[in-house]
Design a protein around this motif. Structure first.
Motif, PDB file in Angstrom:
ATOM      1  N   ALA A  49       0.822  -1.209   0.000  1.00 40.85           N
ATOM      2  CA  ALA A  49       0.000   0.000   0.000  1.00 40.85           C
ATOM      3  C   ALA A  49       0.858   1.261   0.000  1.00 40.85           C
ATOM      4  O   ALA A  49       0.604   2.206  -0.763  1.00 40.85           O
ATOM      5  N   ALA A  50       1.881   1.284   0.840  1.00 33.95           N
ATOM      6  CA  ALA A  50       2.752   2.459   0.909  1.00 33.95           C
ATOM      7  C   ALA A  50       3.555   2.625  -0.378  1.00 33.95           C
ATOM      8  O   ALA A  50       3.733   3.748  -0.874  1.00 33.95           O
ATOM      9  N   SER A  51       4.041   1.512  -0.934  1.00 33.39           N
ATOM     10  CA  SER A  51       4.801   1.581  -2.190  1.00 33.39           C
ATOM     11  C   SER A  51       3.920   2.063  -3.333  1.00 33.39           C
ATOM     12  O   SER A  51       4.324   2.909  -4.141  1.00 33.39           O
ATOM     13  N   LEU A  52       2.699   1.535  -3.411  1.00 31.22           N
ATOM     14  CA  LEU A  52       1.779   1.930  -4.469  1.00 31.22           C
ATOM     15  C   LEU A  52       1.412   3.401  -4.338  1.00 31.22           C
ATOM     16  O   LEU A  52       1.344   4.134  -5.337  1.00 31.22           O
ATOM     17  N   SER A  53       1.184   3.856  -3.119  1.00 30.66           N
ATOM     18  CA  SER A  53       0.854   5.262  -2.885  1.00 30.66           C
ATOM     19  C   SER A  53       1.960   6.179  -3.384  1.00 30.66           C
ATOM     20  O   SER A  53       1.699   7.205  -4.024  1.00 30.66           O
ATOM     21  N   ASN A  54       3.212   5.812  -3.103  1.00 30.71           N
ATOM     22  CA  ASN A  54       4.341   6.641  -3.543  1.00 30.71           C
ATOM     23  C   ASN A  54       4.559   6.564  -5.038  1.00 30.71           C
ATOM     24  O   ASN A  54       4.919   7.553  -5.674  1.00 30.71           O
TER      25      ASN A  54
END
Length: 327
Positions: A135-140
């Motif tokens: 989720a954090a990687s996709l958001s960035n």
């Protein structure tokens, strides 16, 4: 457990940022020095986003889409809920919150989630760590494109961002990021092995942006126009903003399992200082930048302290319920 809680210490990088702000106030860059420092900052930002591209695994982010309901909820909080709340801040009278600070809050609301702290707090609170990583990687990954476009859409009519700023983002941020992604197959392993050493580049670029932005502010005399009341109002806005998002991202997805709710709350309520400060330096020009980065820095400090406390409480609750679940 106690060992893990002790790891939650004051963020030394935030302390360093405040020291740099103090240096800029006492010894601001002027004239030729300011021009040269600005050019060096541009190069540092390009290198920073090149390393982001080389470090971020696109495959991990894409694979994580299989848990689409969780990731969709996190992205909705990051790029829909936050911006809507940010626009509400623009309704505050300038006598309460100066316009530049309000624009800075809206820009803050357009930023992607953090990576390291989202994952760390999710892990401490016994959440779904693999989902948090995705989720954090996709958001960035999406934030490289979505944040500038969203900020331009929301702020162009308020004098915040010009249309030409999107082109600057493409040249200074997106192109280095794409080049980093392309070079990942050759240098990805080296970047992973030297992660600790490369933190110097990450944080050095951010410190350069902060010094440059606050130096311009001092040179233009904008800090004399800020009152203590305005700073307190900004702190209050950041606290309310975080509290509302935390409540919605926790109580909203009640149908998700506990570990997924933890992931949604911690990933959906964060805003990235590491991405926000360099982007602000590219999107906004002149003495305006100094005021615009204040909300990002202040919100970052508040979210770290608040989420560290929440994660520690959740961890204690999980440990207390574990024995009951085993009988």
């Amino acid at each position: 457990m106690l060992e893990r809680v002790r790891r939650i210490r004051p963020d030394l990088f935030i302390v360093t940022l405040l020291v740099v702000v103090g240096i800029a106030a006492l010894l601001p860059a002027r004239g030729v020095v300011a021009t040269g420092f600005g050019q060096a900052t541009t190069v540092a930002i390009g290198l920073l986003f090149f390393l982001y591209g080389a470090r971020l695994s696109t495959r991990e982010a894409v694979d994580g889409l299989r848990h689409w309901r969780l990731h969709g909820t996190v992205l909705a909080a990051t790029y829909v809920l936050f911006p809507v709340l940010g626009l509400a801040v623009l309704l505050l009278p300038t006598s309460v919150l100066p316009r530049d600070l309000a624009i800075g809050v809206v820009f803050l609301c357009c930023l992607p989630s953090t990576v390291q702290s989202s994952i760390a707090f999710t892990s401490l609170a016994r959440g779904n760590v693999p989902a948090a990583i995705c989720a954090a990687s996709l958001s960035n990954l999406l934030g490289i494109v979505v944040t500038p476009l969203l900020a331009t859409l929301l702020l162009s009519s308020h004098g915040g961002i010009s249309g030409g700023a999107v082109l600057d983002v493409a040249l200074q941020l997106l192109v280095p990021f794409v080049l980093g992604q392309l070079a990942r197959r050759w240098i990805g392993g080296w970047v992973a092995r030297h992660k600790k050493q490369l933190v110097v580049v990450d944080r050095g670029a951010i410190l350069m942006v902060v010094y440059s932005a606050f130096s311009e502010g001092v040179a233009e005399g904008i800090w004399g126009r800020l009152s203590v009341g305005s700073l307190l109002a900004l702190a209050g806005v950041c606290i309310v903003l975080l509290a509302v998002v935390l409540a919605i991202t926790w109580f909203g997805p009640r149908r998700f399992p506990w570990p997924d709710r933890v992931t949604i709350m911690f990933c959906g309520s964060k805003k990235s200082l590491a991405t926000g400060l360099p982007m602000a330096g590219v999107l906004f020009a002149g003495d305006q930048v100094g005021l615009l980065v204040l909300p990002i820095m202040l919100f970052h400090m508040i979210q770290l302290m608040t989420c560290a406390w929440i994660a520690a409480r959740m961890s204690r609750r999980s440990e207390a319920t574990e024995p009951a679940l085993t009988h």
